[in-house]
Enzyme design. Sequence first.
Site, PDB file in Angstrom:
ATOM      1  N   HIS A  18       2.327  -3.753  16.301  1.00 40.07           N
ATOM      2  CA  HIS A  18       1.545  -4.715  15.525  1.00 40.07           C
ATOM      3  C   HIS A  18       0.484  -5.484  16.686  1.00 40.07           C
ATOM      4  CE1 HIS A  18       5.139  -5.937  12.703  1.00 40.07           C
ATOM      5  NE2 HIS A  18       4.485  -4.879  12.312  1.00 40.07           N
ATOM      6  N   HIS A  41       4.089   2.431   4.578  1.00 38.40           N
ATOM      7  CA  HIS A  41       5.731   2.005   4.619  1.00 38.40           C
ATOM      8  C   HIS A  41       5.493   0.465   4.943  1.00 38.40           C
ATOM      9  CE1 HIS A  41       6.002   6.288   4.872  1.00 38.40           C
ATOM     10  NE2 HIS A  41       7.314   6.210   4.664  1.00 38.40           N
ATOM     11  N   GLU A 117       5.577   0.285  -0.699  1.00 34.12           N
ATOM     12  CA  GLU A 117       7.267   0.183  -0.128  1.00 34.12           C
ATOM     13  C   GLU A 117       8.085   0.883  -1.300  1.00 34.12           C
ATOM     14  OE1 GLU A 117       9.004  -1.070   2.623  1.00 34.12           O
ATOM     15  OE2 GLU A 117      10.919  -0.620   1.116  1.00 34.12           O
ATOM     16  N   ASP A 168       4.356   4.044   8.868  1.00 36.80           N
ATOM     17  CA  ASP A 168       5.309   3.349   9.685  1.00 36.80           C
ATOM     18  C   ASP A 168       6.538   3.793   8.981  1.00 36.80           C
ATOM     19  OD1 ASP A 168       6.944   1.963  11.447  1.00 36.80           O
ATOM     20  OD2 ASP A 168       6.290  -0.075  10.642  1.00 36.80           O
TER      21      ASP A 168
HETATM   22  N1  SAM Z   1       5.457  -1.441   8.381  1.00 41.48           N
HETATM   23  C1  SAM Z   1       6.338  -2.636   8.248  1.00 41.48           C
HETATM   24  C2  SAM Z   1       5.916  -3.721   9.433  1.00 41.48           C
HETATM   25  O1  SAM Z   1       5.353  -3.294  10.384  1.00 41.48           O
HETATM   26  O2  SAM Z   1       6.146  -4.778   9.003  1.00 41.48           O
HETATM   27  C3  SAM Z   1       7.662  -2.196   8.605  1.00 41.48           C
HETATM   28  C4  SAM Z   1       8.176  -1.167   7.563  1.00 41.48           C
HETATM   29  S1  SAM Z   1       9.677  -0.418   8.081  1.00 41.48           S
HETATM   30  C5  SAM Z   1       9.576   0.270   9.677  1.00 41.48           C
HETATM   31  C6  SAM Z   1       9.995   0.748   6.922  1.00 41.48           C
HETATM   32  C7  SAM Z   1       9.739   0.527   5.465  1.00 41.48           C
HETATM   33  O3  SAM Z   1       9.811   1.740   4.651  1.00 41.48           O
HETATM   34  C8  SAM Z   1      11.334  -0.059   5.126  1.00 41.48           C
HETATM   35  O4  SAM Z   1      10.864  -1.303   4.268  1.00 41.48           O
HETATM   36  C9  SAM Z   1      11.771   0.984   3.796  1.00 41.48           C
HETATM   37  O5  SAM Z   1      12.204   0.306   2.799  1.00 41.48           O
HETATM   38  C10 SAM Z   1      10.284   1.535   3.603  1.00 41.48           C
HETATM   39  N2  SAM Z   1      10.466   2.948   3.008  1.00 41.48           N
HETATM   40  C11 SAM Z   1      11.350   3.965   3.334  1.00 41.48           C
HETATM   41  N3  SAM Z   1      11.075   5.394   2.825  1.00 41.48           N
HETATM   42  C12 SAM Z   1       9.662   4.938   2.305  1.00 41.48           C
HETATM   43  C13 SAM Z   1       8.837   5.888   1.496  1.00 41.48           C
HETATM   44  N4  SAM Z   1       9.291   7.204   1.238  1.00 41.48           N
HETATM   45  N5  SAM Z   1       7.769   5.254   1.017  1.00 41.48           N
HETATM   46  C14 SAM Z   1       7.557   3.869   1.138  1.00 41.48           C
HETATM   47  N6  SAM Z   1       8.404   2.979   1.704  1.00 41.48           N
HETATM   48  C15 SAM Z   1       9.242   3.687   2.525  1.00 41.48           C
END
Ligand code: SAM
Length: 285
Positions: A18, A41, A117, A168
């Site tokens: 961040h 993500h 997401e 991410d």
């Molecule tokens: N980027 C966010 C932040 O910094 O606040 C945190 C994201 S977290 C590390 C990863 C997220 O990706 C989770 O909420 C998960 O549900 C989601 N996720 C998992 N596989 C995914 C995909 N193929 N496409 C989009 N989201 C996905």
Amino acid sequence: MNYRHAFHAGNHADVLKHVTVLALCDALTAKPAPCFALDTHGGRGLYKLDGEAAQKTGEAQDGIARLIAEAPRDPAIQRYLAAIRACRLQHGAHAYPGSPWLLAHALREQDRIAACELHPEEAHVLRDHFAADARIATHQRDGYAAIKALLPPKHGALKFARGLVLIDPPFEAQLAEFDTALAALREGLTRWPQGMFALWYPIKQGRALQPFRRAAAALPAKSALALELLVRADDSPLRMNGSGMLLLNAPWQFDAVMHPALAAMRDALGEAGASARTDWLKRSA
Ligand code: SAM
């Protein structure tokens, strides 16, 4: 990362991610032209650190709580701490901003954001958070597929020369996720060569990532910069000892901004054996 089973919001990895995202946004908005940001993500956008799940892992205690307590004077860290304060003024003392919230905070009226997401519950919360912000489109979809669908970015007649793609992923697929992410970066760079791309990755043992670093250097970007923060020695392959941000087409002299910020994060969040690195894997010609 699956937030139904684990809660990592506010840990050292989030701090690195961040602080870097905000610094990239500030470099983008230094020029008046509109920018586009794609968060592949996105998660739910906003977290609460006093919830049961957050209390259980206590990861934020060793992450954001320590950073707030130490309040390092580095400008990029101060910028991040100011964003946390702004988030808490709006959403309460235990609020913790995720990447979509930070993008919305740092970008301007003329900029546009797409946040994806896949998980239905998370996507639902994400959509509700930003329903009133016309700059942000949220999508319940696979973030990797969104790179194909949404790049190069367009908004009506508006085309974007500048912007950021943040990737991410949860790294549930462990080492295989590195290959998936590299393929997505290649696809994204082909579609939007002038975009900046940022991939977050976990580090267990740094030396195991040499093939990934070599592959990153071979991507068709002008430059590749790796920022890595290890909060302890990386001698155990069993736990996440740190993490990195791979930046493609990073702003000019971005290493000079992030080098002192990484040192400050290492000093504030690190245990014995902690270290920080800023490495150009490929430099602009
Ligand atoms: N980027 C966010 C932040 O910094 O606040 C945190 C994201 S977290 C590390 C990863 C997220 O990706 C989770 O909420 C998960 O549900 C989601 N996720 C998992 N596989 C995914 C995909 N193929 N496409 C989009 N989201 C996905």
